[in-house]
Design an enzyme around this catalytic site. Structure first.
Site, PDB file in Angstrom:
ATOM      1  N   ASP A  12       1.105  -1.130   0.090  1.00 20.19           N
ATOM      2  CA  ASP A  12      -0.064  -0.187   0.173  1.00 20.19           C
ATOM      3  C   ASP A  12       1.093   0.916   0.076  1.00 20.19           C
ATOM      4  OD1 ASP A  12       0.550   0.311   3.038  1.00 20.19           O
ATOM      5  OD2 ASP A  12      -0.596   0.072   3.644  1.00 20.19           O
ATOM      6  N   HIS A  13       0.058   2.469   0.294  1.00 22.77           N
ATOM      7  CA  HIS A  13       1.747   3.945   0.296  1.00 22.77           C
ATOM      8  C   HIS A  13       1.653   3.715   1.257  1.00 22.77           C
ATOM      9  CE1 HIS A  13      -2.280   4.221   2.698  1.00 22.77           C
ATOM     10  NE2 HIS A  13      -1.636   4.662   3.657  1.00 22.77           N
ATOM     11  N   CYS A  69       3.130  -3.110   4.115  1.00 22.76           N
ATOM     12  CA  CYS A  69       2.175  -2.232   4.196  1.00 22.76           C
ATOM     13  C   CYS A  69       2.774  -1.686   5.471  1.00 22.76           C
ATOM     14  CB  CYS A  69       1.074  -2.694   4.946  1.00 22.76           C
ATOM     15  SG  CYS A  69       0.555  -3.770   6.263  1.00 22.76           S
ATOM     16  N   GLY A  70       2.132  -0.742   6.162  1.00 20.39           N
ATOM     17  CA  GLY A  70       3.155  -0.024   7.642  1.00 20.39           C
ATOM     18  C   GLY A  70       3.533  -0.693   8.251  1.00 20.39           C
ATOM     19  N   THR A  71       2.802  -1.572   8.689  1.00 17.90           N
ATOM     20  CA  THR A  71       3.208  -2.915  10.100  1.00 17.90           C
ATOM     21  C   THR A  71       3.796  -4.548   9.321  1.00 17.90           C
ATOM     22  OG1 THR A  71       0.352  -3.014  10.530  1.00 17.90           O
ATOM     23  CG2 THR A  71       1.774  -1.654  11.868  1.00 17.90           C
ATOM     24  N   GLY A  72       2.777  -4.748   8.584  1.00 20.74           N
ATOM     25  CA  GLY A  72       2.784  -5.766   8.173  1.00 20.74           C
ATOM     26  C   GLY A  72       1.590  -6.386   7.909  1.00 20.74           C
ATOM     27  N   GLY A  74      -2.071  -5.242   8.578  1.00 13.94           N
ATOM     28  CA  GLY A  74      -2.994  -5.424   7.766  1.00 13.94           C
ATOM     29  C   GLY A  74      -3.331  -6.097   6.387  1.00 13.94           C
ATOM     30  N   MET A  75      -1.790  -6.567   5.886  1.00 11.89           N
ATOM     31  CA  MET A  75      -1.371  -7.384   4.733  1.00 11.89           C
ATOM     32  C   MET A  75      -1.760  -8.627   5.295  1.00 11.89           C
ATOM     33  SD  MET A  75      -1.168  -5.527   1.789  1.00 11.89           S
ATOM     34  CE  MET A  75      -0.587  -4.487   1.481  1.00 11.89           C
ATOM     35  N   HIS A 102       8.371 -23.640   9.978  1.00  5.62           N
ATOM     36  CA  HIS A 102       7.349 -24.423  10.533  1.00  5.62           C
ATOM     37  C   HIS A 102       5.309 -24.184  10.770  1.00  5.62           C
ATOM     38  CE1 HIS A 102       9.836 -25.039  14.774  1.00  5.62           C
ATOM     39  NE2 HIS A 102      10.486 -25.033  13.147  1.00  5.62           N
ATOM     40  N   ARG A 135       7.582 -32.020   9.012  1.00 11.25           N
ATOM     41  CA  ARG A 135       7.229 -32.736  10.512  1.00 11.25           C
ATOM     42  C   ARG A 135       5.939 -31.808  10.694  1.00 11.25           C
ATOM     43  NH1 ARG A 135      10.524 -30.549  14.892  1.00 11.25           N
ATOM     44  NH2 ARG A 135      11.635 -28.777  13.822  1.00 11.25           N
ATOM     45  N   HIS A 136       6.209 -30.288  10.362  1.00  7.23           N
ATOM     46  CA  HIS A 136       5.183 -29.661  10.796  1.00  7.23           C
ATOM     47  C   HIS A 136       3.417 -30.243   9.580  1.00  7.23           C
ATOM     48  CE1 HIS A 136       7.275 -27.860  13.539  1.00  7.23           C
ATOM     49  NE2 HIS A 136       8.608 -27.878  12.879  1.00  7.23           N
TER      50      HIS A 136
HETATM   51  C1  RB5 Z   1      -1.771   2.582   6.314  1.00  8.48           C
HETATM   52  O1  RB5 Z   1      -2.035   4.410   7.144  1.00  8.48           O
HETATM   53  C2  RB5 Z   1      -1.544   1.904   7.404  1.00  8.48           C
HETATM   54  O2  RB5 Z   1      -2.621   1.665   8.588  1.00  8.48           O
HETATM   55  C3  RB5 Z   1      -1.175   0.593   6.456  1.00  8.48           C
HETATM   56  O3  RB5 Z   1      -0.324   0.957   6.229  1.00  8.48           O
HETATM   57  C4  RB5 Z   1      -0.738  -0.787   7.467  1.00  8.48           C
HETATM   58  O4  RB5 Z   1       0.219  -0.489   8.316  1.00  8.48           O
HETATM   59  C5  RB5 Z   1      -2.448  -1.377   8.273  1.00  8.48           C
HETATM   60  O5  RB5 Z   1      -1.516  -2.744   8.827  1.00  8.48           O
END
Ligand code: RB5
Length: 150
Positions: A12-13, A69-72, A74-75, A102, A135-136
């Site tokens: 994403d952005h 994404c920002g944290t991974g 949401g994806m 695993h 094995r997993h």
């Molecule tokens: C976008 O601002 C942010 O919410 C998205 O990239 C992501 O981190 C969500 O999990």
């Protein structure tokens, strides 16, 4: 070791600034990368790209998926709604390795706001070079059973 060649890629952005660097790195180390994009005109919605990448992987158009994404998170949440997808947020080298070894993850999810671009590239490389340990498999079968029930 399963031959991993084709990668489905989406962001994403929040990962706009690093997406090309990561993509070029993956090509440089020998992978074919299909880019499922992001909307470069302002903020976009990560589920739109998560579903495209996850569908490419479960339909065997790609061997593995890369989502940022920002944290991974949401994806990962969105990609895991696609049956057959195992999308893991990996926050260091060990989790990148164990997700493949695993958990049988077929998609790695990374956060542009929680890691440097070199850490992200390294985690992806480790993930792609690590084989699943059979094995997993009985746990993966149980995950598949849950998918069949809901
Ligand atoms: C976008 O601002 C942010 O919410 C998205 O990239 C992501 O981190 C969500 O999990």
């Amino acid at each position: 070791m399963e031959k991993i060649k084709k990668l489905a890629f989406g962001t994403d952005h929040a990962a706009a600034e690093i997406r090309n660097t990561v993509k070029e790195y993956l090509k440089d180390i020998g992978y074919e990368v299909e880019d499922f994009g992001f909307d470069e005109h302002g903020a976009c919605d990560y589920p739109d790209y998560a579903v495209k990448v996850a569908e490419a992987v479960v339909n065997k158009k790609a061997d593995r998926g890369i989502l940022m994404c920002g944290t991974g998170m949401g994806m990962s949440i969105a990609a895991n709604k696609v049956k057959g997808s195992i999308a893991a947020v990996c926050w260091d080298e060990d989790t990148a390795k164990l997700a493949a070894q695993h958990n049988g993850a077929n998609i790695i999810c990374l956060g542009s706001r929680t890691a440097t671009v070199s850490e992200i590239c390294h985690r992806i490389k480790v993930f792609l070079e690590t084989s699943f340990e059979e094995r997993h498999m009985k746990r993966i079968v149980k995950i598949r059973d849950i998918e069949k029930k809901v």
